[in-house]
Design a protein around this motif. Structure first.
Motif, PDB file in Angstrom:
ATOM      1  N   PHE A 112       0.832  -1.198   0.000  1.00 43.39           N
ATOM      2  CA  PHE A 112       0.000   0.000   0.000  1.00 43.39           C
ATOM      3  C   PHE A 112       0.869   1.251   0.000  1.00 43.39           C
ATOM      4  N   ASP A 113       0.574   2.159  -0.906  1.00 38.43           N
ATOM      5  CA  ASP A 113       1.286   3.426  -1.011  1.00 38.43           C
ATOM      6  C   ASP A 113       0.291   4.559  -0.789  1.00 38.43           C
ATOM      7  N   PRO A 114       0.379   5.289   0.331  1.00 39.36           N
ATOM      8  CA  PRO A 114      -0.591   6.357   0.617  1.00 39.36           C
ATOM      9  C   PRO A 114      -0.572   7.481  -0.416  1.00 39.36           C
ATOM     10  N   ALA A 115       0.516   7.596  -1.174  1.00 39.20           N
ATOM     11  CA  ALA A 115       0.586   8.633  -2.207  1.00 39.20           C
ATOM     12  C   ALA A 115      -0.168   8.234  -3.465  1.00 39.20           C
ATOM     13  N   VAL A 116      -0.462   6.950  -3.572  1.00 41.12           N
ATOM     14  CA  VAL A 116      -1.135   6.429  -4.771  1.00 41.12           C
ATOM     15  C   VAL A 116      -2.597   6.096  -4.511  1.00 41.12           C
ATOM     16  N   THR A 140       3.050   2.779   9.956  1.00 41.40           N
ATOM     17  CA  THR A 140       3.499   4.136   9.679  1.00 41.40           C
ATOM     18  C   THR A 140       3.733   4.321   8.184  1.00 41.40           C
ATOM     19  N   ALA A 141       4.020   5.548   7.799  1.00 44.94           N
ATOM     20  CA  ALA A 141       4.290   5.820   6.382  1.00 44.94           C
ATOM     21  C   ALA A 141       5.525   5.064   5.899  1.00 44.94           C
ATOM     22  N   LYS A 142       6.487   4.843   6.800  1.00 46.00           N
ATOM     23  CA  LYS A 142       7.696   4.114   6.425  1.00 46.00           C
ATOM     24  C   LYS A 142       7.436   2.617   6.268  1.00 46.00           C
ATOM     25  N   ASN A 143       6.470   2.117   7.009  1.00 51.21           N
ATOM     26  CA  ASN A 143       6.170   0.678   6.991  1.00 51.21           C
ATOM     27  C   ASN A 143       4.673   0.511   7.230  1.00 51.21           C
ATOM     28  N   THR A 144       3.904   0.545   6.158  1.00 47.72           N
ATOM     29  CA  THR A 144       2.444   0.602   6.307  1.00 47.72           C
ATOM     30  C   THR A 144       1.833  -0.722   6.740  1.00 47.72           C
ATOM     31  N   ASN A 145       2.484  -1.843   6.442  1.00 44.33           N
ATOM     32  CA  ASN A 145       1.933  -3.158   6.754  1.00 44.33           C
ATOM     33  C   ASN A 145       0.498  -3.302   6.245  1.00 44.33           C
TER      34      ASN A 145
END
Length: 264
Positions: A112-116, A140-145
């Motif tokens: 999952f990429d929050p920017a996409v 977190t943004a670094k490691n969304t899991n």
């Protein structure tokens, strides 16, 4: 008494490849049902406590209707892995004979990429509430899991939650901590419906549901060398921690809401 779906039990028949992400060194394996799983080893990292966290966190998410890959008990025979050439992996397999935990492998899933990908406020609120409840430090943004699979969002890897059990010095106090690390949650900004979700989820997570989830923990995972508690006492502590945290949900709810206000 409300029922919680039990886990299937399968035997690992083939070690396919290590998944060198994080410190736990999970692996892609094939089981005797011909399906592939991401196997979490009891001989790795934080050992059985990470598996307990994975099991409880995942089953709570499932009880709340959130999408997670199927959790399955995966057994490793004592003879398994003797021909493995990599010494690190061989040691890991040797230390993981017996019952381990697997997640159904979501083939071709993407991180999952929050920017996409935009997550709607309802789903974001559900996930933030879950992670604040189970004290999950790892979304977190670094490691969304989280994964995108078949155009749907899936939650994975809850092994870092319930971190109170790494000390057990004062579970009562840990149960009512605000969980300040929720400020780093990747979906916090979108989580605008936390109050509604709190009311909804508190109705779903009854004491019976929590107790049934805790009772899924295999006894061999509760035979700790570094403690004086029996398996029955440990199950009772996990239940009491979750029950007390739920009944005081306004503590972590307000922490999440206050942290969100600083982002918007």
């Amino acid at each position: 008494m409300e029922t919680v779906e039990k886990l299937r039990e399968q035997e690992v028949v083939r070690y396919m490849q290590p998944l060198r992400e994080g410190g736990s060194l999970p692996a892609l394996v094939e089981a005797d049902d011909t399906y592939k799983y991401v196997l979490k080893f009891k001989g790795a990292g934080h050992g059985v406590k990470a598996l307990i966290a994975e099991l409880i966190g995942g089953k709570i998410a499932q009880a709340l209707g959130l999408p997670i890959p199927e959790l399955v008990f995966l057994d490793l025979d004592e003879a398994f892995g003797r021909t493995e050439a990599d010494e690190e992996i061989q040691d890991l397999l040797r230390g993981s004979h017996g019952r381990n935990l697997g997640l159904h492998f979501l083939s071709q899933a993407m991180t999952f990429d929050p920017a996409v990908t935009e997550v709607d406020s309802l789903m974001a609120s559900k996930i933030v509430w879950l992670d604040a409840f189970i004290t999950n430090v790892d979304r977190t943004a670094k490691n969304t899991n989280m994964l995108m699979w078949k155009k749907e969002l899936w939650l994975i890897d809850h092994g870092a939650c319930l971190y109170f059990h790494h000390s057990f010095t004062n579970w009562e106090q840990a149960a009512i901590t605000p969980f300040a690390l929720i400020k780093d949650h990747v979906l916090l900004k979108q989580a605008s419906k936390l109050d509604d979700i709190n009311s909804f989820f508190r109705e779903i997570l009854t004491d019976d549901t929590i107790k049934n989830i805790v009772n899924l923990i295999p006894e061999e995972w509760l035979l700790w060398e570094d403690g004086d508690y029996s398996p029955e006492q440990l199950r009772e502590i996990y239940f009491n921690f979750l029950s007390k945290r739920l009944s005081n949900s306004e503590i972590f709810l307000n922490e999440a809401k206050n942290a969100r206000e600083k982002l918007i």
